[in-house]
Write a protein that holds these residues in place. Sequence first.
Motif, PDB file in Angstrom:
ATOM      1  N   GLU A 155       9.387  22.851 -12.147  1.00 39.40           N
ATOM      2  CA  GLU A 155       9.073  21.800 -13.128  1.00 39.40           C
ATOM      3  C   GLU A 155       7.556  21.652 -13.281  1.00 39.40           C
ATOM      4  OE1 GLU A 155       9.656  16.994 -13.494  1.00 39.40           O
ATOM      5  OE2 GLU A 155      11.195  18.142 -12.444  1.00 39.40           O
ATOM      6  N   LEU A 156       6.826  21.652 -12.165  1.00 40.70           N
ATOM      7  CA  LEU A 156       5.367  21.543 -12.222  1.00 40.70           C
ATOM      8  C   LEU A 156       4.747  22.745 -12.929  1.00 40.70           C
ATOM      9  CD1 LEU A 156       4.589  20.171  -8.646  1.00 40.70           C
ATOM     10  CD2 LEU A 156       4.299  18.969 -10.819  1.00 40.70           C
ATOM     11  N   VAL A 157       5.230  23.937 -12.621  1.00 41.62           N
ATOM     12  CA  VAL A 157       4.711  25.147 -13.257  1.00 41.62           C
ATOM     13  C   VAL A 157       5.009  25.121 -14.755  1.00 41.62           C
ATOM     14  CG1 VAL A 157       4.973  27.651 -13.401  1.00 41.62           C
ATOM     15  CG2 VAL A 157       4.763  26.561 -11.181  1.00 41.62           C
ATOM     16  N   GLY A 158       6.219  24.736 -15.117  1.00 40.87           N
ATOM     17  CA  GLY A 158       6.583  24.646 -16.529  1.00 40.87           C
ATOM     18  C   GLY A 158       5.719  23.646 -17.276  1.00 40.87           C
ATOM     19  N   ALA A 159       5.453  22.507 -16.655  1.00 43.23           N
ATOM     20  CA  ALA A 159       4.608  21.486 -17.286  1.00 43.23           C
ATOM     21  C   ALA A 159       3.190  22.015 -17.468  1.00 43.23           C
ATOM     22  CB  ALA A 159       4.601  20.207 -16.453  1.00 43.23           C
ATOM     23  N   LYS A 160       2.681  22.727 -16.473  1.00 49.24           N
ATOM     24  CA  LYS A 160       1.326  23.281 -16.571  1.00 49.24           C
ATOM     25  C   LYS A 160       1.255  24.329 -17.690  1.00 49.24           C
ATOM     26  CE  LYS A 160      -2.888  23.499 -15.193  1.00 49.24           C
ATOM     27  NZ  LYS A 160      -3.794  22.382 -15.441  1.00 49.24           N
ATOM     28  N   LEU A 200      13.052  23.494  -7.472  1.00 56.83           N
ATOM     29  CA  LEU A 200      13.161  22.866  -8.793  1.00 56.83           C
ATOM     30  C   LEU A 200      11.918  22.047  -9.124  1.00 56.83           C
ATOM     31  CD1 LEU A 200      16.908  21.816  -8.771  1.00 56.83           C
ATOM     32  CD2 LEU A 200      15.854  23.661 -10.090  1.00 56.83           C
ATOM     33  N   LYS A 201      11.389  21.320  -8.154  1.00 54.95           N
ATOM     34  CA  LYS A 201      10.166  20.538  -8.387  1.00 54.95           C
ATOM     35  C   LYS A 201       8.998  21.468  -8.685  1.00 54.95           C
ATOM     36  CE  LYS A 201      11.578  16.529  -5.770  1.00 54.95           C
ATOM     37  NZ  LYS A 201      11.489  15.801  -4.520  1.00 54.95           N
ATOM     38  N   GLN A 244      19.818  22.021   0.343  1.00 57.31           N
ATOM     39  CA  GLN A 244      19.522  21.011  -0.680  1.00 57.31           C
ATOM     40  C   GLN A 244      18.019  20.783  -0.788  1.00 57.31           C
ATOM     41  OE1 GLN A 244      21.911  19.400  -2.736  1.00 57.31           O
ATOM     42  NE2 GLN A 244      20.021  18.962  -3.818  1.00 57.31           N
ATOM     43  N   ARG A 245      17.351  20.634   0.354  1.00 55.15           N
ATOM     44  CA  ARG A 245      15.893  20.442   0.345  1.00 55.15           C
ATOM     45  C   ARG A 245      15.184  21.662  -0.239  1.00 55.15           C
ATOM     46  NH1 ARG A 245      16.968  18.547   5.407  1.00 55.15           N
ATOM     47  NH2 ARG A 245      16.148  20.461   6.368  1.00 55.15           N
ATOM     48  N   CYS A 246      15.636  22.851   0.154  1.00 63.25           N
ATOM     49  CA  CYS A 246      15.037  24.093  -0.338  1.00 63.25           C
ATOM     50  C   CYS A 246      15.172  24.189  -1.855  1.00 63.25           C
ATOM     51  CB  CYS A 246      15.708  25.288   0.347  1.00 63.25           C
ATOM     52  SG  CYS A 246      15.034  26.894  -0.128  1.00 63.25           S
ATOM     53  N   ALA A 247      16.355  23.931  -2.371  1.00 65.49           N
ATOM     54  CA  ALA A 247      16.589  23.989  -3.814  1.00 65.49           C
ATOM     55  C   ALA A 247      15.790  22.912  -4.541  1.00 65.49           C
ATOM     56  CB  ALA A 247      18.079  23.844  -4.116  1.00 65.49           C
TER      57      ALA A 247
END
Length: 88
Positions: A70-75, A66-67, A59-62
């Motif tokens: 999300e950061l890469v997509g936003a950038k 995902l975070k 769960q932590r790995c996934a």
Amino acid sequence: MDNSRFNQAEQAQINAMVEQKQVTDFMNLFTDVVDRCFRECANDFTTKAVTGREAACVQRCADRFLKHAELVGAKFAELSQTMNNPSP
């Protein structure tokens, strides 16, 4: 991407190629995440059941993945907007 210089058949072919590339990229990304999380989290092969520790690790790995995605997509969105709307 401006496809207006292509006829309808060429546009359809380009769109199909782009969609296939996106599917392939997603599958490669998914496979990489599964592999990374498995190597990081699956340590106890003495039982068939997934332990609570392993489940929490996955769960932590996934969540980290995902975070990060999300950061890469936003950038990328920010950079794309900057490139499409240059300052005067």
